[in-house]
Write a protein that holds these residues in place. Structure first.
Motif, PDB file in Angstrom:
ATOM      1  N   ALA A 147     -65.056 -57.681  14.772  1.00 42.94           N
ATOM      2  CA  ALA A 147     -66.324 -57.471  14.048  1.00 42.94           C
ATOM      3  C   ALA A 147     -67.257 -56.561  14.851  1.00 42.94           C
ATOM      4  CB  ALA A 147     -66.992 -58.816  13.753  1.00 42.94           C
ATOM      5  N   ALA A 148     -67.356 -56.777  16.170  1.00 44.07           N
ATOM      6  CA  ALA A 148     -68.223 -55.950  17.012  1.00 44.07           C
ATOM      7  C   ALA A 148     -67.716 -54.509  17.060  1.00 44.07           C
ATOM      8  CB  ALA A 148     -68.302 -56.525  18.428  1.00 44.07           C
ATOM      9  N   VAL A 149     -66.405 -54.347  17.166  1.00 39.16           N
ATOM     10  CA  VAL A 149     -65.805 -53.009  17.184  1.00 39.16           C
ATOM     11  C   VAL A 149     -66.167 -52.271  15.892  1.00 39.16           C
ATOM     12  CG1 VAL A 149     -63.565 -51.837  16.976  1.00 39.16           C
ATOM     13  CG2 VAL A 149     -63.940 -53.485  18.805  1.00 39.16           C
ATOM     14  N   GLU A 150     -65.978 -52.929  14.762  1.00 36.86           N
ATOM     15  CA  GLU A 150     -66.251 -52.301  13.467  1.00 36.86           C
ATOM     16  C   GLU A 150     -67.739 -52.011  13.284  1.00 36.86           C
ATOM     17  OE1 GLU A 150     -64.290 -54.881  10.668  1.00 36.86           O
ATOM     18  OE2 GLU A 150     -62.313 -54.061  11.187  1.00 36.86           O
ATOM     19  N   SER A 151     -68.612 -52.894  13.780  1.00 36.18           N
ATOM     20  CA  SER A 151     -70.053 -52.683  13.611  1.00 36.18           C
ATOM     21  C   SER A 151     -70.562 -51.506  14.443  1.00 36.18           C
ATOM     22  CB  SER A 151     -70.826 -53.957  13.964  1.00 36.18           C
ATOM     23  OG  SER A 151     -70.859 -54.162  15.363  1.00 36.18           O
ATOM     24  N   HIS A 152     -69.768 -51.074  15.432  1.00 36.45           N
ATOM     25  CA  HIS A 152     -70.137 -49.926  16.261  1.00 36.45           C
ATOM     26  C   HIS A 152     -69.418 -48.639  15.830  1.00 36.45           C
ATOM     27  CE1 HIS A 152     -71.953 -52.946  18.854  1.00 36.45           C
ATOM     28  NE2 HIS A 152     -72.588 -51.939  19.456  1.00 36.45           N
ATOM     29  N   GLY A 153     -68.792 -48.672  14.653  1.00 40.99           N
ATOM     30  CA  GLY A 153     -68.167 -47.468  14.115  1.00 40.99           C
ATOM     31  C   GLY A 153     -66.756 -47.202  14.601  1.00 40.99           C
ATOM     32  N   TYR A 154     -66.129 -48.200  15.198  1.00 41.24           N
ATOM     33  CA  TYR A 154     -64.758 -48.053  15.671  1.00 41.24           C
ATOM     34  C   TYR A 154     -63.824 -48.878  14.793  1.00 41.24           C
ATOM     35  CZ  TYR A 154     -67.012 -46.323  19.931  1.00 41.24           C
ATOM     36  OH  TYR A 154     -67.765 -45.624  20.824  1.00 41.24           O
ATOM     37  N   SER A 155     -62.524 -48.693  15.004  1.00 45.50           N
ATOM     38  CA  SER A 155     -61.502 -49.436  14.267  1.00 45.50           C
ATOM     39  C   SER A 155     -60.433 -49.910  15.229  1.00 45.50           C
ATOM     40  CB  SER A 155     -60.818 -48.521  13.231  1.00 45.50           C
ATOM     41  OG  SER A 155     -61.723 -48.009  12.319  1.00 45.50           O
TER      42      SER A 155
END
Length: 170
Positions: free
Chosen positions: A76-84
């Motif tokens: 979730a943190a990765v995705e919220s920072h624009g990463y995958s």
């Protein structure tokens, strides 16, 4: 291991499981039995990625996590920072390309029940819901030998905030 977010770009080319193991052996790259299981899983494929790929190395702390976190919170943190998350096979190519990884201060290879010192964890989604199936790859340099190992863990396993992950951009 302290790392400021940095990117690495590397080539990807077709490799099957047998070719991967042969290439690793010819280059002196170590792997564990879980890695063999990982690349032999029916859901594993190198065909989903091609050409040049770029990953960003980032810590959980860089993602704003302030305490050890379980895998779903990390995703979730990765995705919220624009990463995958990365395609599961991407760790193979990162290991082949990244030959100057910092050496681990801890020579223990398995049984640590934590993210090993100096590891770069290649964030990928699980191949299977079975917790006995290896879930993710991680790179290490132990006593001057490069390794690509697969790990098994469940969603409750927590990673320390200084854990380094390789992620991709959306």
């Amino acid at each position: 291991m302290t790392v400021k977010p940095s990117t690495i770009t590397f080539p990807v080319f077709p490799l099957n499981a047998e070719e991967t193991l042969h290439l690793f052996e010819s280059r002196g790259i170590g792997y564990n039995d879980f890695f063999r299981d990982f690349i032999s899983h029916p859901s594993f494929s190198t065909e989903t990625i091609e050409g040049e790929q770029t990953v960003t190395l980032i810590t959980l702390e860089d993602l704003g996590l302030i305490e050890p976190s379980p895998f779903p919170d990390i995703v979730a943190a990765v995705e919220s920072h624009g990463y995958s998350s990365c395609p599961p096979a991407l760790g193979i190519y990162l290991r082949l390309f990244l030959i100057d990884q910092n050496q681990s201060k801890n020579s223990v290879l398995s049984g640590q029940k934590e993210s090993p010192d100096g590891a770069i964890n290649v964030l990928s989604l699980k191949l299977d819901d079975n917790v006995e199936i290896p879930r993710m790859l991680y790179l290490r340099n132990v006593d001057g030998k490069l390794w690509l190992r697969a790990a098994r863990f469940d969603d409750e396993f927590c990673y320390p905030v200084d854990t380094v992950f390789a992620v991709t951009s959306h």
